[in-house]
Scaffold this motif. Structure first.
Motif, PDB file in Angstrom:
ATOM      1  N   GLN A   1       0.833  -1.194   0.000  1.00  0.00           N
ATOM      2  CA  GLN A   1       0.000   0.000   0.000  1.00  0.00           C
ATOM      3  C   GLN A   1       0.870   1.247   0.000  1.00  0.00           C
ATOM      4  O   GLN A   1       0.536   2.254  -0.646  1.00  0.00           O
ATOM      5  N   TYR A   2       2.003   1.164   0.698  1.00  0.00           N
ATOM      6  CA  TYR A   2       2.943   2.291   0.713  1.00  0.00           C
ATOM      7  C   TYR A   2       3.411   2.618  -0.706  1.00  0.00           C
ATOM      8  O   TYR A   2       3.393   3.771  -1.134  1.00  0.00           O
ATOM      9  N   ASP A   3       3.809   1.609  -1.468  1.00  0.00           N
ATOM     10  CA  ASP A   3       4.282   1.841  -2.831  1.00  0.00           C
ATOM     11  C   ASP A   3       3.165   2.376  -3.713  1.00  0.00           C
ATOM     12  O   ASP A   3       3.391   3.232  -4.577  1.00  0.00           O
ATOM     13  N   GLN A   4       1.951   1.878  -3.513  1.00  0.00           N
ATOM     14  CA  GLN A   4       0.837   2.342  -4.333  1.00  0.00           C
ATOM     15  C   GLN A   4       0.515   3.799  -4.048  1.00  0.00           C
ATOM     16  O   GLN A   4       0.246   4.574  -4.976  1.00  0.00           O
ATOM     17  N   GLU A   5       0.543   4.194  -2.783  1.00  0.00           N
ATOM     18  CA  GLU A   5       0.261   5.585  -2.456  1.00  0.00           C
ATOM     19  C   GLU A   5       1.337   6.503  -3.034  1.00  0.00           C
ATOM     20  O   GLU A   5       1.037   7.578  -3.559  1.00  0.00           O
ATOM     21  N   ARG A   6       2.592   6.081  -2.926  1.00  0.00           N
ATOM     22  CA  ARG A   6       3.668   6.902  -3.484  1.00  0.00           C
ATOM     23  C   ARG A   6       3.552   6.987  -4.998  1.00  0.00           C
ATOM     24  O   ARG A   6       3.686   8.064  -5.602  1.00  0.00           O
ATOM     25  N   ALA A   7       3.285   5.853  -5.624  1.00  0.00           N
ATOM     26  CA  ALA A   7       3.143   5.829  -7.076  1.00  0.00           C
ATOM     27  C   ALA A   7       1.975   6.686  -7.532  1.00  0.00           C
ATOM     28  O   ALA A   7       2.045   7.366  -8.561  1.00  0.00           O
ATOM     29  N   ALA A   8       0.897   6.674  -6.755  1.00  0.00           N
ATOM     30  CA  ALA A   8      -0.278   7.463  -7.120  1.00  0.00           C
ATOM     31  C   ALA A   8       0.033   8.954  -7.087  1.00  0.00           C
ATOM     32  O   ALA A   8      -0.325   9.698  -8.008  1.00  0.00           O
ATOM     33  N   LEU A   9       0.698   9.396  -6.019  1.00  0.00           N
ATOM     34  CA  LEU A   9       1.038  10.812  -5.928  1.00  0.00           C
ATOM     35  C   LEU A   9       2.027  11.209  -7.013  1.00  0.00           C
ATOM     36  O   LEU A   9       1.885  12.271  -7.642  1.00  0.00           O
ATOM     37  N   GLN A  10       3.016  10.371  -7.283  1.00  0.00           N
ATOM     38  CA  GLN A  10       3.978  10.678  -8.333  1.00  0.00           C
ATOM     39  C   GLN A  10       3.302  10.741  -9.695  1.00  0.00           C
ATOM     40  O   GLN A  10       3.574  11.632 -10.505  1.00  0.00           O
ATOM     41  N   ALA A  11       2.384   9.810  -9.948  1.00  0.00           N
ATOM     42  CA  ALA A  11       1.672   9.818 -11.226  1.00  0.00           C
ATOM     43  C   ALA A  11       0.842  11.081 -11.374  1.00  0.00           C
ATOM     44  O   ALA A  11       0.745  11.661 -12.465  1.00  0.00           O
ATOM     45  N   LYS A  12       0.235  11.525 -10.288  1.00  0.00           N
ATOM     46  CA  LYS A  12      -0.553  12.753 -10.346  1.00  0.00           C
ATOM     47  C   LYS A  12       0.334  13.949 -10.630  1.00  0.00           C
ATOM     48  O   LYS A  12      -0.012  14.813 -11.458  1.00  0.00           O
ATOM     49  N   LEU A  13       1.478  14.030  -9.980  1.00  0.00           N
ATOM     50  CA  LEU A  13       2.410  15.136 -10.230  1.00  0.00           C
ATOM     51  C   LEU A  13       2.867  15.147 -11.686  1.00  0.00           C
ATOM     52  O   LEU A  13       2.961  16.204 -12.311  1.00  0.00           O
ATOM     53  N   ASP A  14       3.172  13.966 -12.206  1.00  0.00           N
ATOM     54  CA  ASP A  14       3.652  13.882 -13.585  1.00  0.00           C
ATOM     55  C   ASP A  14       2.580  14.251 -14.596  1.00  0.00           C
ATOM     56  O   ASP A  14       2.881  14.701 -15.701  1.00  0.00           O
ATOM     57  N   SER A  15       1.308  14.045 -14.246  1.00  0.00           N
ATOM     58  CA  SER A  15       0.225  14.273 -15.204  1.00  0.00           C
ATOM     59  C   SER A  15      -0.215  15.729 -15.275  1.00  0.00           C
ATOM     60  O   SER A  15      -0.959  16.103 -16.190  1.00  0.00           O
ATOM     61  N   LEU A  16       0.207  16.549 -14.328  1.00  0.00           N
ATOM     62  CA  LEU A  16      -0.244  17.938 -14.302  1.00  0.00           C
ATOM     63  C   LEU A  16       0.416  18.758 -15.401  1.00  0.00           C
ATOM     64  O   LEU A  16       1.563  18.532 -15.772  1.00  0.00           O
ATOM     65  N   ARG A  17      -0.338  19.747 -15.888  1.00  0.00           N
ATOM     66  CA  ARG A  17       0.228  20.683 -16.846  1.00  0.00           C
ATOM     67  C   ARG A  17       1.074  21.726 -16.121  1.00  0.00           C
ATOM     68  O   ARG A  17       0.905  21.948 -14.921  1.00  0.00           O
ATOM     69  N   ASP A  18       1.950  22.394 -16.838  1.00  0.00           N
ATOM     70  CA  ASP A  18       2.803  23.417 -16.247  1.00  0.00           C
ATOM     71  C   ASP A  18       1.956  24.504 -15.597  1.00  0.00           C
ATOM     72  O   ASP A  18       0.948  24.966 -16.165  1.00  0.00           O
ATOM     73  N   GLY A  19       2.376  24.934 -14.405  1.00  0.00           N
ATOM     74  CA  GLY A  19       1.728  26.043 -13.731  1.00  0.00           C
ATOM     75  C   GLY A  19       0.523  25.680 -12.904  1.00  0.00           C
ATOM     76  O   GLY A  19      -0.087  26.557 -12.291  1.00  0.00           O
ATOM     77  N   VAL A  20       0.159  24.404 -12.830  1.00  0.00           N
ATOM     78  CA  VAL A  20      -1.019  23.995 -12.068  1.00  0.00           C
ATOM     79  C   VAL A  20      -0.692  23.967 -10.577  1.00  0.00           C
ATOM     80  O   VAL A  20       0.424  23.632 -10.181  1.00  0.00           O
TER      81      VAL A  20
END
Length: 729
Positions: free
Chosen positions: A4-23
């Motif tokens: 669950q630890y890896d999934q939570e970290r992966a989820a947050l990282q994936a969200k950061l990577d998916s954001l457009r510049d300046g969000v």
């Protein structure tokens, strides 16, 4: 399978990577596992959240135009005073700009020229037990690589100087004359122009020694002179303090930050507040790039976390906030800003493959039967007789269906038999509100502060005198009496809990310790680490982890199999911890007198969504399936929360005073409470409403309630020095 630890970290990282510049990404205020990387211009607004990792760098900034706001960044795998390399909290890639607003770090910083260097200070400072009746002067020696401000949030504890200069510093701590048995809990803050660092502080003013009776008459001995004040003692200093005084600059252990492991994304989904294709700019200002020093920098109005110094206090360290590197403004101005709110509850486990559904007509259509060809009639003695297989096939199909129907009927009867045996034979019995009758009273010889059932039905009762008695619930004889921690100890037991397999019993004590017994032999060991009265203990479902909460404002995790006798992890909370509980799904929880309920997953160590309410929570209990959490409150109510969302489900009313204890029946249908009004109340957890039954046999405050594993006995312990028992017929 990833944890669950890896999934939570992966989820947050994936969200950061998916954001457009300046969000701008806003995090709900809770704990998030790292490490994470920020790879493009954006604003990360933690709103008081914590990003943590066992080893650094916890946050690695790889882009210009990044703003970190209202965030705590912590390395949890070691003490920042002794480990620098690999303990990096924040790393900024060379020649990158970053803006920091209300950011607190625990660990070193790499890539910020005005923050780099070895910060040698303790993350937690335990001053121990201080004598009552006098003031105390102590010395804290620390090393800071830049000028900073030093302040204390501990009432009754003053610090001098408040301005530290680069290099070794000796800070004098002055503890005022305080009432006996006072607990000091708070923090020292080291504040620079960009970041805040925290030292948790704990101390205890010892009770006054007993005054011995003296016979009247004139004393022949001359009066003793007043004792001279003791020399200030050093409570902490770096190991190489003498070398630091001689001018040696400690090594920062600077190295290239460790790259985070590859991230897998096991079916993680997010729902944004607004679709990217139609996103509208928000009114708030965009993330600001670092401007030249001669230009005044405007700050966005942000409400600081409670632990931060007020904004109207100007920083003591002079000079503007320098940039990491000077870059042309064209590279620093991000695009239009959008705002999104991160939803951690959407982190999901990998989903199983979809179940195939049957066509609307019922069973799938069978392939057409092959035509049956009758063999030709042969001539002579060896000719085979003609046969017609079609009627035979029909009879065979009917026989097969009949066989399957019989097998199905047998299985159904077997399941019904097993279910009936479980629910009416050996399984948990539902509470029959009208069938509850008073059974008996067991003497505790002192106020009974806690009761608990073992898996085999044995009931344990603990007293203020430090004794724990074990009874067979079906009889009155004492099976065993566990020995006190020590004869000299005050010995008050505040709470008890059996391990899930029943082989161990842990108790919290008023003298700041935990005592762990092996039930079969009575062998015991003491677990030390709290600096205040231990109010609650619980065994996690792994049969090994113990969670405790105390007046020192911390929740501590212990390993029952360890021989060290020290906590594995300590988590500071926002006030004295009044209750803890453990769920069958591996979750544990702790509640404070401020109404905050923290939850953690034991296997990964990661935090779950906080639950909060206005008012103290004095007792906690999970339902057997882990879907509900019950809390007894200081305002005479029992509150039920849904554990999946943290949302409040019901408020149960009926008690007339503080609720000291709550428990669920083994079938999860009934909630039981006890409190200062001397009454044990029972509610239907599904329907809610008024209490279904009130048990009034106690003559004093009820401190604890419990239900036997089979649901047939309800027990309470309280101020009337007895364990009361009721039969559920």
């Amino acid at each position: 399978m990833s944890s669950q630890y890896d999934q939570e970290r992966a989820a947050l990282q994936a969200k950061l990577d998916s954001l457009r510049d300046g969000v701008t990404l806003k995090l709900p205020p809770q704990e998030y596992p790292g490490p994470i990387e920020i790879k493009h211009p954006m604003t990360l607004d933690g709103q008081g959240a914590t990003v943590w990792a066992r080893h650094g760098a916890v946050i690695n900034v790889l882009s210009d135009g990044v703003v970190l706001r209202n965030l705590k960044i912590e390395v949890t795998g070691g003490d920042t005073s002794t480990r620098i390399e690999g303990e990096c909290a924040l790393s900024v890639e060379p020649n990158r700009t970053i803006q920091l607003e209300n950011v607190e770090v625990r660990g070193s910083v790499i890539g910020l020229c005005d923050e780099e260097g070895a910060w040698l200070y303790p993350s937690s400072l335990h001053l121990g037990s201080l004598d009552f009746g006098s003031e105390h002067d102590l010395i804290l020696r620390i090393y800071v690589p830049v000028d900073c401000r030093f302040s204390s949030s501990v009432s009754g504890l003053m610090v001098q100087p408040t301005k530290l200069t680069k290099g070794p510093n000796e800070v004098r701590l002055h503890v005022e004359r305080l009432p006996q048995d006072t607990l000091l809990n708070g923090s020292f803050l080291l504040t620079t122009t960009r970041l805040v660092r925290r030292i948790s502080v704990h101390a205890h003013i010892a009770p006054a020694p007993p005054v011995s009776a003296k016979k009247p008459g004139r004393s022949k001995k001359p009066p003793k002179e007043a004792p001279k004040p003791a020399a200030a003692r050093v409570v902490w200093q770096p190991d190489n303090w003498d070398a630091l005084l001689a001018g040696q600059i400690p090594s920062t252990g600077r190295s290239i930050p460790v790259e985070p492991p590859p991230i897998s994304q096991p079916g993680i989904k997010f729902v944004d507040d607004d679709d990217d294709s139609n996103a509208q700019p928000v009114v708030t200002a965009p993330p600001m790039a670092v401007v030249p020093e001669q230009t005044e920098k405007k700050k966005t109005s942000v409400q600081p976390p409670p632990s931060q110094p007020p904004e109207n206090q100007a920083p003591i360290v002079p000079g503007p906030s320098p940039a990491v590197a000077s870059t042309p403004p064209a590279q620093q101005t991000p695009a239009a800003v959008d705002e999104e709110i991160y939803n951690p509850s959407l982190v999901t486990q990998p989903q199983p493959p979809p179940v195939k559904t049957l066509p609307s007509g019922g069973l799938p259509a069978q392939p057409p039967a092959k035509p049956v060809v009758s063999p030709p009639t042969g001539s002579g003695t060896g000719s085979a007789p003609a046969y017609s297989p079609t009627p035979t096939a029909t009879r065979s199909g009917q026989s097969s269906r009949l066989i399957f129907m019989l097998i199905g009927a047998v299985l159904l009867l077997a399941l019904l038999g097993v279910g009936g045996w479980y629910f009416f034979g050996s399984g948990a019995k539902a509470i029959n509100y009208s069938g509850i009758t008073y059974l008996k009273s067991l003497s505790g010889a002192d106020e009974v502060t806690a009761v608990a059932f073992a898996p085999d039905g044995t009931i344990a009762g603990a007293t203020k005198g430090g004794k724990i008695k074990l009874w067979d619930a079906t009889g009155d004889a004492v099976k065993m009496e566990l020995p006190k921690a020590s004869e000299s100890s005050p010995g008050e037991i505040t709470s008890i809990a059996f391990s899930p397999d029943g082989t161990m019993l842990v108790a919290g004590t008023a003298d700041n310790n935990l005592i762990l017994w092996k039930v079969a032999t009575g062998e015991r060991k003491t677990l030390r680490g709290h600096l205040g009265r231990v109010n609650a203990v619980a065994f996690a479902s792994d049969n090994r982890t113990i969670l405790s909460g105390a007046e020192d404002g911390t929740a501590k995790f212990w390993d029952a199999q360890s021989t060290a006798g020290a906590p594995q992890r300590s988590v500071p909370l926002d006030g004295p911890v009044k209750a803890v509980a453990a769920s069958s799904d591996g979750t544990v929880a702790a509640a404070t007198d401020k109404g905050t309920i923290k939850r953690w997953d034991v296997a990964s160590g990661s935090a779950k969504r906080d639950i909060s309410r206005s008012g103290a929570v004095l007792a906690l209990a999970f339902s057997p399936d882990g879907k509900l959490l019950a809390g007894g409150t200081a305002d005479a109510t029992v509150v039920l929360w849904k554990t999946e969302t943290g949302a409040q489900d019901k408020t149960l009313r009926g008690p007339k005073a503080e609720v000291n204890a709550v428990a669920f029946s083994p079938d999860g249908r009934t909630v039981i409470s006890g409190g200062n009004d001397t009454v044990v109340h029972l509610w239907d957890a599904v329907d809610g409403g008024a209490a279904k039954r009130a048990l009034t046999q106690n003559t004093g405050a009820v401190y604890s309630v419990a239900v036997s594993p089979d649901g047939k006995i309800i027990a309470s312990g309280g101020a009337d020095k007895t364990v009361k028992m009721w039969s559920n017929k």
